[in-house]
Scaffold this active site. Structure first.
Site, PDB file in Angstrom:
ATOM      1  N   LEU A   1       2.785  21.036  -2.194  1.00 45.38           N
ATOM      2  CA  LEU A   1       3.169  21.650  -3.468  1.00 45.38           C
ATOM      3  C   LEU A   1       4.099  22.840  -3.229  1.00 45.38           C
ATOM      4  CD1 LEU A   1       2.768  21.523  -6.485  1.00 45.38           C
ATOM      5  CD2 LEU A   1       0.581  22.705  -6.212  1.00 45.38           C
TER       6      LEU A   1
ATOM      7  N   ASP B   1       2.727  31.458   4.740  1.00 40.28           N
ATOM      8  CA  ASP B   1       1.861  30.324   5.124  1.00 40.28           C
ATOM      9  C   ASP B   1       1.386  30.580   6.554  1.00 40.28           C
ATOM     10  OD1 ASP B   1       1.731  27.160   3.824  1.00 40.28           O
ATOM     11  OD2 ASP B   1       0.987  27.461   5.881  1.00 40.28           O
TER      12      ASP B   1
ATOM     13  N   ASP C   1      -2.071  34.433   8.225  1.00 38.78           N
ATOM     14  CA  ASP C   1      -3.318  33.812   7.772  1.00 38.78           C
ATOM     15  C   ASP C   1      -3.917  34.675   6.661  1.00 38.78           C
ATOM     16  OD1 ASP C   1      -6.065  32.919   7.629  1.00 38.78           O
ATOM     17  OD2 ASP C   1      -5.736  31.969   9.569  1.00 38.78           O
TER      18      ASP C   1
ATOM     19  N   TYR D   1     -14.994  22.246  -1.914  1.00 36.71           N
ATOM     20  CA  TYR D   1     -13.613  22.572  -2.297  1.00 36.71           C
ATOM     21  C   TYR D   1     -13.546  22.953  -3.783  1.00 36.71           C
ATOM     22  CZ  TYR D   1      -8.866  21.470  -3.875  1.00 36.71           C
ATOM     23  OH  TYR D   1      -7.642  21.519  -4.481  1.00 36.71           O
TER      24      TYR D   1
ATOM     25  N   SER E   1      -2.908  16.102 -10.297  1.00 31.16           N
ATOM     26  CA  SER E   1      -2.298  15.611  -9.042  1.00 31.16           C
ATOM     27  C   SER E   1      -0.805  15.867  -9.140  1.00 31.16           C
ATOM     28  CB  SER E   1      -2.513  14.105  -8.888  1.00 31.16           C
ATOM     29  OG  SER E   1      -3.875  13.771  -8.860  1.00 31.16           O
TER      30      SER E   1
HETATM   31  P1  NAI Z   1      -1.434  21.487   1.236  1.00 29.64           P
HETATM   32  O1  NAI Z   1      -2.683  21.292   2.034  1.00 29.64           O
HETATM   33  O2  NAI Z   1      -0.306  20.550   1.423  1.00 29.64           O
HETATM   34  O3  NAI Z   1      -0.882  22.968   1.465  1.00 29.64           O
HETATM   35  C1  NAI Z   1      -1.718  24.079   1.614  1.00 29.64           C
HETATM   36  C2  NAI Z   1      -0.990  25.075   2.487  1.00 29.64           C
HETATM   37  O4  NAI Z   1      -1.835  26.225   2.647  1.00 29.64           O
HETATM   38  C3  NAI Z   1      -0.679  24.548   3.901  1.00 29.64           C
HETATM   39  O5  NAI Z   1       0.694  24.670   4.196  1.00 29.64           O
HETATM   40  C4  NAI Z   1      -1.540  25.398   4.811  1.00 29.64           C
HETATM   41  O6  NAI Z   1      -0.933  25.682   6.072  1.00 29.64           O
HETATM   42  C5  NAI Z   1      -1.713  26.662   3.991  1.00 29.64           C
HETATM   43  N1  NAI Z   1      -2.942  27.365   4.356  1.00 29.64           N
HETATM   44  C6  NAI Z   1      -4.190  26.855   4.470  1.00 29.64           C
HETATM   45  N2  NAI Z   1      -5.056  27.791   4.856  1.00 29.64           N
HETATM   46  C7  NAI Z   1      -4.335  28.940   4.973  1.00 29.64           C
HETATM   47  C8  NAI Z   1      -4.677  30.251   5.362  1.00 29.64           C
HETATM   48  N3  NAI Z   1      -5.919  30.586   5.700  1.00 29.64           N
HETATM   49  N4  NAI Z   1      -3.696  31.182   5.405  1.00 29.64           N
HETATM   50  C9  NAI Z   1      -2.403  30.852   5.084  1.00 29.64           C
HETATM   51  N5  NAI Z   1      -2.030  29.611   4.719  1.00 29.64           N
HETATM   52  C10 NAI Z   1      -2.988  28.671   4.670  1.00 29.64           C
HETATM   53  O7  NAI Z   1      -1.910  21.503  -0.294  1.00 29.64           O
HETATM   54  P2  NAI Z   1      -1.038  21.275  -1.607  1.00 29.64           P
HETATM   55  O8  NAI Z   1      -1.209  19.889  -2.050  1.00 29.64           O
HETATM   56  O9  NAI Z   1       0.305  21.822  -1.384  1.00 29.64           O
HETATM   57  O10 NAI Z   1      -1.814  22.194  -2.639  1.00 29.64           O
HETATM   58  C11 NAI Z   1      -1.487  23.557  -2.810  1.00 29.64           C
HETATM   59  C12 NAI Z   1      -2.587  24.247  -3.606  1.00 29.64           C
HETATM   60  O11 NAI Z   1      -2.729  23.634  -4.861  1.00 29.64           O
HETATM   61  C13 NAI Z   1      -3.945  24.213  -2.937  1.00 29.64           C
HETATM   62  O12 NAI Z   1      -4.618  25.427  -3.191  1.00 29.64           O
HETATM   63  C14 NAI Z   1      -4.643  23.084  -3.635  1.00 29.64           C
HETATM   64  O13 NAI Z   1      -6.050  23.260  -3.633  1.00 29.64           O
HETATM   65  C15 NAI Z   1      -4.073  23.188  -5.040  1.00 29.64           C
HETATM   66  N6  NAI Z   1      -4.059  21.922  -5.725  1.00 29.64           N
HETATM   67  C16 NAI Z   1      -3.129  20.974  -5.392  1.00 29.64           C
HETATM   68  C17 NAI Z   1      -3.093  19.769  -6.048  1.00 29.64           C
HETATM   69  C18 NAI Z   1      -2.035  18.764  -5.790  1.00 29.64           C
HETATM   70  O14 NAI Z   1      -1.993  17.770  -6.492  1.00 29.64           O
HETATM   71  N7  NAI Z   1      -1.165  18.949  -4.807  1.00 29.64           N
HETATM   72  C19 NAI Z   1      -4.111  19.451  -7.086  1.00 29.64           C
HETATM   73  C20 NAI Z   1      -5.034  20.517  -7.355  1.00 29.64           C
HETATM   74  C21 NAI Z   1      -4.990  21.712  -6.709  1.00 29.64           C
HETATM   75  C1  15L Z   2      -6.653  18.268  -5.461  1.00 25.52           C
HETATM   76  O1  15L Z   2      -7.245  19.289  -5.775  1.00 25.52           O
HETATM   77  C2  15L Z   2      -6.019  18.085  -4.139  1.00 25.52           C
HETATM   78  O2  15L Z   2      -5.564  19.298  -3.581  1.00 25.52           O
HETATM   79  C3  15L Z   2      -4.879  17.087  -4.166  1.00 25.52           C
HETATM   80  O3  15L Z   2      -4.537  16.742  -2.814  1.00 25.52           O
HETATM   81  C4  15L Z   2      -5.280  15.824  -4.936  1.00 25.52           C
HETATM   82  O4  15L Z   2      -6.306  15.171  -4.244  1.00 25.52           O
HETATM   83  C5  15L Z   2      -5.735  16.202  -6.328  1.00 25.52           C
HETATM   84  O5  15L Z   2      -6.721  17.219  -6.311  1.00 25.52           O
HETATM   85  C6  15L Z   2      -6.304  15.022  -7.133  1.00 25.52           C
HETATM   86  O6  15L Z   2      -7.343  15.188  -7.758  1.00 25.52           O
HETATM   87  O7  15L Z   2      -5.670  13.976  -7.136  1.00 25.52           O
END
Ligand code: NAI
Ligand code: 15L
Length: 269
Positions: free
Chosen positions: A16, A35, A49, A138, A167
């Site tokens: 994202l 990140d 971090d 989570y 998503s």
């Molecule tokens: P992702 O897993 O691709 O990216 C998360 C990023 O956070 C990674 O680049 C990782 O290196 C970084 N990260 C993890 N722990 C860390 C830490 N302790 N310190 C610094 N950086 C850290 O996840 P995505 O899909 O990009 O999601 C982004 C956010 O949106 C997350 O919080 C996720 O829970 C939330 N989210 C995403 C959804 C989606 O459809 N992509 C759906 C619902 C929520």
């Molecule tokens: C989330 O919260 C996850 O971060 C994402 O990877 C998808 O699994 C999404 O929900 C989902 O519900 O599809």
């Protein structure tokens, strides 16, 4: 509050984060990227971090707002979730308070309410104030993040829009996603609305496109000025031909959280 210009984007190396660092500058923001992993093609990104309080405080210093995406984004062990999502989000809010940052956008998730039965037939859409029913550690960490945001508004005047994202991927890849998909362009529209709406206090919204098969109520998001333009229905015929319709007897089809509700696997992370 003047419109924020400089925005800290945590989780900038993630899926994202990668989409948003391409899309958000079109709204006039200058992004500072953060990140724990290096960000491809972005040598100025801060590699740090969330557990490192000094690094987090330095990252928020001088920004107008934060879009907080960093963290573990699937199910994992409680210890990992505690460190990254719970303590990490606390460290970020504390740094924001100390540095006088007044607007946060928190990437919450539909998994904060994942055990909620999905609407079927003529059932009403799921309201934003439906009781929390996290489907995983989570999802529980997202409940914590929403409550932390409420506390920092009530006690310290730090405003947050918590976006319960469905998503957000370039295309929906499952029949469930036809209901919960948020196109990247709509995601950027929603984050922009969340960054600029006046007087949000702490507001919880669902994050999705204007999907024909939508499961939840987008009114609190629309009240911020969000106007979704996309609809997953253009992908429906192909996905349903490949995967079939959702069945109500399969628990992973019967709840908002999809497969997160089944005795959850510990995904590698
Ligand atoms: P992702 O897993 O691709 O990216 C998360 C990023 O956070 C990674 O680049 C990782 O290196 C970084 N990260 C993890 N722990 C860390 C830490 N302790 N310190 C610094 N950086 C850290 O996840 P995505 O899909 O990009 O999601 C982004 C956010 O949106 C997350 O919080 C996720 O829970 C939330 N989210 C995403 C959804 C989606 O459809 N992509 C759906 C619902 C929520
Ligand atoms: C989330 O919260 C996850 O971060 C994402 O990877 C998808 O699994 C999404 O929900 C989902 O519900 O599809």
């Amino acid at each position: 509050m003047p419109a924020p210009r400089t925005v800290l984007l945590t989780g900038a190396a993630g899926g994202l984060g990668t989409l948003m660092r391409e899309l958000l500058p079109q709204y006039g923001y200058t992004l500072r990227l953060f990140d724990m992993r290096p960000v491809d093609g972005e040598p100025d990104a801060v590699v740090g971090d969330l557990a490192d309080r000094d690094a987090v405080r330095e990252a928020v210093r001088g920004v107008d707002a934060v879009v907080h995406l960093a963290g573990i984004s699937l199910e994992a062990s409680f210890d990992k979730i505690l460190k990254a999502n719970i303590e990490g989000t606390y460290n970020l809010y504390e740094a924001a308070r100390e540095e006088g940052v007044r607007r946060m956008v928190f990437a919450s998730s539909n998994h904060a309410v994942g055990y909620t039965p999905r609407p079927q037939g003529d059932d009403p859409l799921i309201p934003v104030d439906t009781p929390r029913r996290p489907d995983t550690f989570y999802g529980l960490s997202k409940c914590f993040g929403e409550d932390l945001a409420q506390l920092y508004w009530d006690k310290h005047g730090v405003e947050t829009v918590s976006v319960r994202i469905g998503s957000c991927f370039p295309e929906p890849t499952s029949v469930r996603m036809l209901s919960v998909w948020m196109s990247p362009a709509d995601g950027a529209r929603l984050f922009h609305a969340a960054l600029t709406a006046e007087g949000v206090g702490h507001t919880v919204v669902y994050g999705s496109s204007a999907n024909t098969r939508l499961w939840w109520d987008l009114r609190s998001a629309r009240a911020l000025g969000y106007e979704p333009r996309d609809d997953s229905e253009v992908f429906a015929e192909k996905l349903i031909a490949e995967q079939g319709e959702l069945s109500s007897s399969d628990p992973s089809h019967a709840h908002l959280g999809g497969h997160f509700v089944t005795n959850p696997p510990i995904w590698p992370h």
